[in-house]
Design a protein around this motif. Structure first.
Motif, PDB file in Angstrom:
ATOM      1  N   ALA A  73      10.702   5.572 -11.434  1.00 44.14           N
ATOM      2  CA  ALA A  73       9.966   6.835 -11.298  1.00 44.14           C
ATOM      3  C   ALA A  73       8.956   6.772 -10.160  1.00 44.14           C
ATOM      4  CB  ALA A  73       9.269   7.175 -12.615  1.00 44.14           C
ATOM      5  N   LYS A  74       8.197   5.680 -10.086  1.00 45.23           N
ATOM      6  CA  LYS A  74       7.162   5.556  -9.058  1.00 45.23           C
ATOM      7  C   LYS A  74       7.747   5.499  -7.646  1.00 45.23           C
ATOM      8  CE  LYS A  74       3.656   3.345 -11.919  1.00 45.23           C
ATOM      9  NZ  LYS A  74       2.838   2.125 -12.121  1.00 45.23           N
ATOM     10  N   SER A 106       0.839  -1.191   0.000  1.00 40.81           N
ATOM     11  CA  SER A 106       0.000   0.000   0.000  1.00 40.81           C
ATOM     12  C   SER A 106       0.879   1.248   0.000  1.00 40.81           C
ATOM     13  CB  SER A 106      -0.922   0.000   1.218  1.00 40.81           C
ATOM     14  OG  SER A 106      -0.158  -0.005   2.392  1.00 40.81           O
ATOM     15  N   GLY A 107       0.374   2.290  -0.614  1.00 44.00           N
ATOM     16  CA  GLY A 107       1.129   3.536  -0.698  1.00 44.00           C
ATOM     17  C   GLY A 107       2.018   3.611  -1.921  1.00 44.00           C
ATOM     18  N   HIS A 108       2.052   2.549  -2.718  1.00 44.79           N
ATOM     19  CA  HIS A 108       2.862   2.524  -3.938  1.00 44.79           C
ATOM     20  C   HIS A 108       1.942   2.233  -5.111  1.00 44.79           C
ATOM     21  CE1 HIS A 108       6.522   2.707  -1.620  1.00 44.79           C
ATOM     22  NE2 HIS A 108       6.042   1.759  -0.849  1.00 44.79           N
ATOM     23  N   ASP A 109       2.148   2.937  -6.183  1.00 48.68           N
ATOM     24  CA  ASP A 109       1.298   2.811  -7.361  1.00 48.68           C
ATOM     25  C   ASP A 109       1.893   1.815  -8.359  1.00 48.68           C
ATOM     26  OD1 ASP A 109      -0.824   3.385  -9.052  1.00 48.68           O
ATOM     27  OD2 ASP A 109       0.224   5.055 -10.010  1.00 48.68           O
ATOM     28  N   LEU A 110       2.382   0.678  -7.843  1.00 44.84           N
ATOM     29  CA  LEU A 110       2.997  -0.328  -8.702  1.00 44.84           C
ATOM     30  C   LEU A 110       1.957  -1.336  -9.174  1.00 44.84           C
ATOM     31  CD1 LEU A 110       6.126  -1.032  -6.489  1.00 44.84           C
ATOM     32  CD2 LEU A 110       6.112   0.209  -8.650  1.00 44.84           C
ATOM     33  N   THR A 111       2.142  -1.799 -10.401  1.00 39.63           N
ATOM     34  CA  THR A 111       1.262  -2.848 -10.919  1.00 39.63           C
ATOM     35  C   THR A 111       1.808  -4.216 -10.507  1.00 39.63           C
ATOM     36  OG1 THR A 111       2.484  -3.106 -12.987  1.00 39.63           O
ATOM     37  CG2 THR A 111       0.732  -1.426 -12.948  1.00 39.63           C
TER      38      THR A 111
END
Length: 182
Positions: free
Chosen positions: A159-160, A115-120
């Motif tokens: 980048a993310k 959570s808190g990371h926009d990773l796929t």
């Protein structure tokens, strides 16, 4: 034996054991343990790093670890020089606890994005393969994607996570794994 700035500056012939100090992160330990010049075992001497630091060092490829005790340092270096592994007795229970938390997890099948990371999920798969030491070409073959797509995934991950190097991805992964997010 002197102090060397990078794994590429290791002497030839290679030392029996590479000892890294508390200032070394998991990425440097990983590079030392996989250096082209050396297949020497890496021993991590740490002071006050705790269980997470020990696990990061071992995950990164260290063959031994001690938390500053001189007797453990001497015993550990001798064990590694003889081809064995070393963790002091008083740290083994911490190691077993961490292993039991992780032992039933296959990261390629049950990846959860912290959570808190926009990773796929695909980016997490790329991260796991990077951590396992795969090249971009190997990642593309393993995931059945083009090398260009694999490079794009790595760029997006950097980048993310606001990172600049692949080695920082590896350190990030170990930190979240130890914290129990993966």
């Amino acid at each position: 034996m002197g102090i060397f700035a990078t794994p590429d500056e290791l002497p030839s012939p290679a030392p029996s054991v590479i000892v890294v100090g508390p200032e070394c992160d998991g990425a440097l330990i990983w590079m030392c343990s996989r250096s082209a010049q050396s297949r020497s075992p890496v021993f991590c001497l740490d002071v006050g790093g705790g269980t997470s630091r020990m696990l990061e060092a071992l995950h990164a490829g260290a063959s031994g670890y001690c938390d500053g005790d001189q007797e453990d340092l001497a015993t550990g270096v001798l064990n590694l020089a003889a081809g064995e592994k070393f963790v002091p007795h008083h740290l083994i229970s911490h190691l077993v606890d961490a292993y039991l938390r992780l032992c039933n997890t296959n990261p390629m099948h049950s990846l959860e994005v912290p959570s808190g990371h926009d990773l796929t999920t695909r980016e997490m798969q790329v991260i796991v393969l990077l951590v396992d030491g795969h090249t971009t070409k190997e990642i593309s073959k393993r995931l059945v994607i083009s090398e260009h797509t694999a490079k794009n995934h790595i760029r997006n991950i950097l980048a993310k996570l606001d990172l600049t190097k692949r080695s920082e991805i590896i350190s990030w992964y170990y930190r979240i794994q130890i914290a129990g997010f993966v």
